[in-house]
Design a protein around this motif. Structure first.
Motif, PDB file in Angstrom:
ATOM      1  N   HIS A   1      -3.588   2.987  -4.035  1.00  0.00           N
ATOM      2  CA  HIS A   1      -4.285   1.704  -4.085  1.00  0.00           C
ATOM      3  C   HIS A   1      -5.719   1.932  -3.621  1.00  0.00           C
ATOM      4  CE1 HIS A   1      -1.611  -1.432  -5.413  1.00  0.00           C
ATOM      5  NE2 HIS A   1      -0.624  -0.951  -4.672  1.00  0.00           N
TER       6      HIS A   1
ATOM      7  N   PRO B   1       2.538   2.399  -4.103  1.00  0.00           N
ATOM      8  CA  PRO B   1       1.660   2.144  -5.247  1.00  0.00           C
ATOM      9  C   PRO B   1       2.332   2.506  -6.568  1.00  0.00           C
ATOM     10  CG  PRO B   1       1.030   4.172  -4.136  1.00  0.00           C
ATOM     11  CD  PRO B   1       2.074   3.535  -3.275  1.00  0.00           C
TER      12      PRO B   1
ATOM     13  N   HIS C   1       0.823  -1.210   0.000  1.00  0.00           N
ATOM     14  CA  HIS C   1       0.000   0.000   0.000  1.00  0.00           C
ATOM     15  C   HIS C   1       0.859   1.264   0.000  1.00  0.00           C
ATOM     16  CE1 HIS C   1      -3.909   1.947   0.504  1.00  0.00           C
ATOM     17  NE2 HIS C   1      -3.332   2.775   1.361  1.00  0.00           N
TER      18      HIS C   1
ATOM     19  N   ALA D   1      -1.887   0.030  -8.997  1.00  0.00           N
ATOM     20  CA  ALA D   1      -2.673   1.068  -8.329  1.00  0.00           C
ATOM     21  C   ALA D   1      -3.353   1.951  -9.374  1.00  0.00           C
ATOM     22  CB  ALA D   1      -1.771   1.898  -7.421  1.00  0.00           C
TER      23      ALA D   1
ATOM     24  N   HIS E   1      -6.103  -3.745  -4.970  1.00  0.00           N
ATOM     25  CA  HIS E   1      -5.166  -4.688  -5.576  1.00  0.00           C
ATOM     26  C   HIS E   1      -4.035  -5.079  -4.625  1.00  0.00           C
ATOM     27  CE1 HIS E   1      -6.336  -3.407  -9.963  1.00  0.00           C
ATOM     28  NE2 HIS E   1      -7.380  -3.667  -9.208  1.00  0.00           N
ATOM     29  N   ASP E   2      -3.682  -4.186  -3.715  1.00  0.00           N
ATOM     30  CA  ASP E   2      -2.673  -4.549  -2.715  1.00  0.00           C
ATOM     31  C   ASP E   2      -3.187  -5.668  -1.821  1.00  0.00           C
ATOM     32  OD1 ASP E   2      -4.586  -2.737  -1.809  1.00  0.00           O
ATOM     33  OD2 ASP E   2      -3.211  -1.646  -0.494  1.00  0.00           O
TER      34      ASP E   2
END
Length: 397
Positions: free
Chosen positions: A87, A24, A21, A78, A91-92
């Motif tokens: 993000h 990104p 996070h 991101a 996706h993280d």
């Protein structure tokens, strides 16, 4: 509690997600993200490959006995925001869940009858990373084409810990169009000496929204959104051109093509009526994501077994967002399933959703997601290490 879930809670996945996070990256080249994923997989008994055209990571868990391949996918990139990448689509979290699944499956590979293909994909947000990975031989990585593919997607405005999917069309096919209206500029005091593209742009926006309402059945989901309009530099200057950018969404490629053709007709008609010229550039995006009915049911049944029936929701309608997982599911039977990540204290009905700059995702879902991905893979390969019972490889799909 499922042994897989208990083990997932000991993996420290929130720390990994926090690292992802904090760094990104956007697009197909995510060097720091790739480095973090590789470090998180280091020491596991995996075959690791990295991409050429993009900073993807492929991991292969080889089972102790031969069998089919199951694909698990996570996206990594991101979103671009004015203040820098962020993000804001979870996706993280997806990457952390798949790393967790890699650890769980690696510890149980002596009981796997087949292989698990771990797909860490950059470039989902408009850069078609899945297509690049397919072009680089993703589906042949283990030596056998996968028999099933599974992906989880965090939802910032869905109840925490709930899993949801729908059978059949689940996410939209997408495309985008740029329309440039070219006229003749001049002084704002003498509009009669110009061919002003600004009122043409305003009329065109109204016409485009009317296209959706009047040319498509209300029961056939179609979305057109004009997200960007640019014209002029100051109040006293009538510009020579105006530009509109729009996204188009539909649940089939055929309907999307009809919508693109209707946009072209509207642009030419409005331009002619206003004495300007219209140039349109259409860019196809992602195909529709179609969940395989048997695999959607398999995910539902697995969630019931591992977490309980109250943790699963069968959604009744597809979403008009799009995702390049559709390219994978066009080649391999599988399913995209969402997992609710709305933080406690926020109302899912009003919480900022994915892609909002203030979207928040609760990390309590990370062990759940990792455990579910691992459970799906090992059951689909024919054996559940936690129950000692046959899995679902003979399920009709």
């Amino acid at each position: 509690m499922s042994p897989l879930l208990a083990a997932a809670r000991d993996l420290g996945l929130p720390r990994l997600r926090a690292r992802l996070h904090s760094q990104p990256e956007v697009g197909l080249q995510l060097p720091r993200t790739q480095e973090t994923v590789l470090a998180a997989l280091d020491g596991l008994p995996l075959e690791i490959r990295t991409g050429h055209a993009l900073s993807s990571v492929i991991g292969i868990v080889r089972g102790a006995s031969p069998g089919p391949t199951v694909l698990l996918r996570a996206d990594l990139d991101a979103l671009p925001f004015p203040g820098g990448p962020r993000h804001a689509c979870g996706h993280d979290q997806h990457a952390a869940m798949l790393v967790g699944a890699a650890h769980l499956l690696s510890a149980r590979r002596d009981q796997l009858a087949g292989d698990v293909l771990l797909m860490f994909q950059p470039g989902e947000e408009g850069h078609d990373g899945a297509r690049h990975m397919l072009d680089e031989g993703l589906l042949d990585a283990t030596g056998a084409k996968p028999i099933a593919a599974y992906a989880l997607h965090s939802a910032a405005s869905s109840p925490l810990g709930t899993f949801a999917n729908t059978a059949g069309p689940a996410l939209a096919a997408s495309g985008s169009v740029t329309i440039t209206l070219r006229g003749r500029g001049g002084h704002g005091a003498w509009p009669h000496r110009t061919a002003d593209p600004v009122p043409a742009a305003g009329a065109l926006i109204t016409a485009l929204y009317a296209v959706v309402n009047r040319e498509f059945d209300v029961q056939e989901p179609v979305v057109l959104t004009v997200g960007s309009v640019h014209a002029g530099t100051q109040a006293t200057i009538i510009p020579a051109e105006a530009q509109l950018d729009a996204t188009l969404r539909a649940l089939s490629d055929a309907t999307l093509e009809r919508l693109a053709a209707a946009v072209e007709r509207a642009a030419q008609g409005v331009a002619h009526a206003h004495g300007v010229r219209a140039e349109t550039t259409y860019r196809p995006g992602y195909p529709a994501t179609v969940n395989h009915t048997g695999e959607a049911d398999f995910v539902r049944d697995t969630v019931h077994d591992v977490f309980g029936p109250d943790r699963f929701i069968r959604t009744s309608a597809p979403a008009l967002v799009s995702d390049d997982i559709g390219r994978i599911l066009a080649a391999v039977p599988g399913v995209m399933t969402s997992v609710g990540a709305c933080p406690p204290g926020r109302d899912p009905l009003t919480a900022p959703g994915n892609h909002a700059p203030d979207a928040e995702f609760d990390d309590a879902v990370l062990p759940d997601g990792a455990a579910l991905l691992a459970e799906l893979a090992q059951r689909r390969l024919g054996y559940s290490v936690d129950t000692g019972s046959p899995g679902a490889q003979d399920q009709e799909t």
